[in-house]
Scaffold this motif. Sequence first.
Motif, short mmCIF file in Angstrom:
data_model
loop_
_atom_site.label_atom_id
_atom_site.label_comp_id
_atom_site.label_asym_id
_atom_site.label_seq_id
_atom_site.Cartn_x
_atom_site.Cartn_y
_atom_site.Cartn_z
N VAL A 3 0.85 -1.20 0.00
CA VAL A 3 0.00 0.00 0.00
C VAL A 3 0.88 1.25 0.00
CG1 VAL A 3 -1.76 1.28 1.28
CG2 VAL A 3 -1.86 -1.22 1.19
N THR A 4 1.92 1.22 0.81
CA THR A 4 2.94 2.27 0.81
C THR A 4 4.28 1.55 0.74
OG1 THR A 4 3.35 2.37 3.21
CG2 THR A 4 1.49 3.68 2.36
N ASP A 5 5.36 2.29 0.80
CA ASP A 5 6.67 1.63 0.76
C ASP A 5 6.98 0.87 2.05
OD1 ASP A 5 6.89 4.04 2.18
OD2 ASP A 5 8.98 4.35 1.59
N GLU B 132 -5.56 11.39 5.93
CA GLU B 132 -6.99 11.68 5.95
C GLU B 132 -7.74 10.40 5.60
OE1 GLU B 132 -8.44 14.46 6.97
OE2 GLU B 132 -6.45 15.31 7.38
N LEU B 133 -8.93 10.24 6.13
CA LEU B 133 -9.71 9.02 5.94
C LEU B 133 -9.89 8.67 4.46
CD1 LEU B 133 -11.45 6.70 7.11
CD2 LEU B 133 -13.41 8.28 6.96
N GLU B 134 -10.40 9.60 3.69
CA GLU B 134 -10.70 9.31 2.28
C GLU B 134 -9.44 8.97 1.49
OE1 GLU B 134 -11.74 12.15 3.89
OE2 GLU B 134 -13.79 11.43 4.26
N ASP B 135 -8.35 9.69 1.75
CA ASP B 135 -7.09 9.44 1.04
C ASP B 135 -6.56 8.05 1.36
OD1 ASP B 135 -7.22 12.01 -0.01
OD2 ASP B 135 -5.83 12.85 1.48
N ALA B 136 -6.60 7.68 2.63
CA ALA B 136 -6.10 6.37 3.04
C ALA B 136 -6.96 5.26 2.44
CB ALA B 136 -6.06 6.25 4.56
N MET B 137 -8.28 5.41 2.52
CA MET B 137 -9.17 4.38 1.96
C MET B 137 -8.97 4.24 0.46
SD MET B 137 -12.69 4.97 4.14
CE MET B 137 -13.62 3.76 3.19
N GLU B 138 -8.85 5.36 -0.21
CA GLU B 138 -8.66 5.34 -1.67
C GLU B 138 -7.35 4.65 -2.04
OE1 GLU B 138 -7.79 8.73 -4.91
OE2 GLU B 138 -9.68 8.99 -3.80
N LEU B 139 -6.29 4.94 -1.31
CA LEU B 139 -4.99 4.32 -1.60
C LEU B 139 -5.05 2.81 -1.35
CD1 LEU B 139 -2.07 4.66 -2.49
CD2 LEU B 139 -1.48 5.01 -0.09
N ASN C 203 0.61 15.87 25.18
CA ASN C 203 1.38 17.00 24.67
C ASN C 203 0.39 18.08 24.23
OD1 ASN C 203 3.15 18.78 23.54
ND2 ASN C 203 3.72 17.49 21.82
N PRO C 204 0.12 19.05 25.09
CA PRO C 204 -0.88 20.06 24.74
C PRO C 204 -0.47 20.98 23.59
CG PRO C 204 0.06 20.48 26.92
CD PRO C 204 0.64 19.19 26.42
N HIS C 205 0.78 20.89 23.14
CA HIS C 205 1.25 21.70 22.02
C HIS C 205 1.77 20.78 20.91
CE1 HIS C 205 0.83 25.11 24.64
NE2 HIS C 205 1.58 24.49 25.55
N PRO C 206 0.87 20.01 20.30
CA PRO C 206 1.33 19.03 19.29
C PRO C 206 1.89 19.70 18.04
CG PRO C 206 -1.06 19.18 19.29
CD PRO C 206 -0.58 20.02 20.44
N ILE C 207 2.83 19.04 17.47
CA ILE C 207 3.40 19.47 16.19
C ILE C 207 2.37 19.16 15.12
CG2 ILE C 207 5.27 19.05 14.53
CD1 ILE C 207 6.99 18.23 16.95
N ALA C 208 2.29 20.00 14.10
CA ALA C 208 1.33 19.76 13.03
C ALA C 208 1.55 18.39 12.41
CB ALA C 208 1.47 20.85 11.96
N LYS C 209 0.45 17.74 12.07
CA LYS C 209 0.53 16.40 11.48
C LYS C 209 1.17 16.45 10.10
CE LYS C 209 -3.92 14.91 12.79
NZ LYS C 209 -5.06 14.16 12.37
N LYS C 210 1.93 15.43 9.80
CA LYS C 210 2.51 15.28 8.47
C LYS C 210 1.91 14.05 7.82
CE LYS C 210 6.91 15.83 10.03
NZ LYS C 210 8.32 15.60 9.90
N ARG C 211 1.65 14.13 6.55
CA ARG C 211 1.15 12.98 5.81
C ARG C 211 2.33 12.18 5.33
NH1 ARG C 211 -2.49 13.58 0.57
NH2 ARG C 211 -1.80 11.65 -0.33
N ARG C 212 2.31 10.89 5.59
CA ARG C 212 3.44 10.02 5.19
C ARG C 212 3.09 9.25 3.97
NH1 ARG C 212 5.70 8.05 10.98
NH2 ARG C 212 5.78 10.09 11.79
#
Length: 162
Positions: free
Chosen positions: A6-8, A113-120, A153-162
């Motif tokens: 599905v991914t590498d 994101e849900l739709e992106d993951a399901m589609e992939l 962690n009340p100050h989370p780092i922005a999420k990254k898409r892998r």
Amino acid sequence: MDITWVTDRVAVGGGIWVSEKMAELVRQGVTHVIDMQIEFDDTALGREAGVAVLWNPTDDDFKPKPYELLERGVKFALAAFEYNDAKVFIHCAAGVHRAPMMALAVMRATGWELEDAMELIQGRRYVVDFADVYVQSVERFVKTWEKKLVEKNPHPIAKKRR
């Protein structure tokens, strides 16, 4: 071997059952296995091949799945991803319901994101059938998972898409 990348680093598929198929997974670079099938525990096959196995037996009963079931698989995958060369094979008996559900949970927990993951997942593995109750289980899991992360962690780092 019934395996779809599905991914590498994440693959989905059907049952392993025998040491020859586990050896094939090793040849493909798999280092970790999340075994979602209730029918067979791959732990001994993994030990023999030097592959870390999480047996996470799940009934394919089209009933909501608990947070703890998905958390076990996600934590196992995230621990594997700490190693640059790790590749995770997530499987059940046929790779149609339970394994894709867990792959979806792993991908959602890593920022997809849900739709992106399901589609992939479905785009790469055409036999996948995302049962609504399993997708809803994943989404309930993600809401709780994210809430727990924010509490830690009340100050989370922005999420990254892998």
